[in-house]
Design an enzyme around this catalytic site. Sequence first.
Site, short mmCIF file in Angstrom:
data_model
loop_
_atom_site.label_atom_id
_atom_site.label_comp_id
_atom_site.label_asym_id
_atom_site.label_seq_id
_atom_site.Cartn_x
_atom_site.Cartn_y
_atom_site.Cartn_z
N SER A 36 0.82 -1.21 0.00
CA SER A 36 0.00 0.00 0.00
C SER A 36 0.86 1.25 0.00
CB SER A 36 -0.97 -0.02 1.19
OG SER A 36 -0.26 0.10 2.38
N CYS A 37 0.19 2.38 -0.08
CA CYS A 37 0.82 3.70 -0.17
C CYS A 37 1.95 3.84 0.84
CB CYS A 37 -0.25 4.77 0.09
SG CYS A 37 0.38 6.44 0.22
#
Lengths: 81, 196
Positions: A17-18
């Site tokens: 994820s980010c």
Amino acid sequence: MSSEYDVTETLDVKGQSCPMPIVKTKQAIDDLESGDLLEVVATDSGSMSDIQGWAAGTSGVELLDQVEGDDLYTHYVKKTE
Amino acid sequence: MSTDNQTPSADDADPASDAAELQALRERVDELEASLSELDDADEQQKLTIVATQGSFDMAYPPLILGSTAAAFGWDVVVFHTFWGLDILHEKKSKNLKLSAVGNPNMPMPNALAAIPGMDRMATRMMEKKIDENGTATIEELIDLSLESGVDLQACQMTIELMDYDEDDFYDGVTTGVGAATALQHMAESDIQLLV
């Protein structure tokens, strides 16, 4: 998975994820030559907006396409310079 | 007498001097355009300065995520770590940052319970588990990534001494020996300045 695009390399950031999809995309693009096409396969739905923003704000790259599949988000980024 | 003579002769020279003047003006415009485009080029790289003052587990993330992402944009990034923010760069302490259960309204428990010894550790462990499940990077991974992508992670010298830390305590690649003046200089040059 390989589509109508002539992909030079595929980057798998599934499960990450980010900010990983962006940071890894940038690293992968740096290793490619001008004209090469990078396919980025992600599971992070935020990558749709993030890759778009990154490509718009980064010189030397062009976002050709984004494909939303079954929990998979595939991005086609071309290195232009 | 002499002025009468000069006036007509100046008039005679006018076409030639006009052309020369025009030529000089053209050259000046070209010069200015060139220097303007140089300025535009120099301005093209954005600069971000983040001041990281917090050393809790949750507050370590925003500067690292924003810093590494900005570097992916090709920006010039400086993160100045001071006070508790210094622990993020401390190799040993960074692996042991805690989430505070007390005074955190987002915690699903009353403060009286959160204050019980061991609660911070439990809250931290829960958060670490969620982070792992979500595929979010660890603090250490983000530090490595930031350094790899050219983010200038700076450790405030005054705080290093205040906390009795040693320069060797920090990750390789961390900039030490910098203070408020350096931080201000970077902030002044930056397009974006953030205090975390």
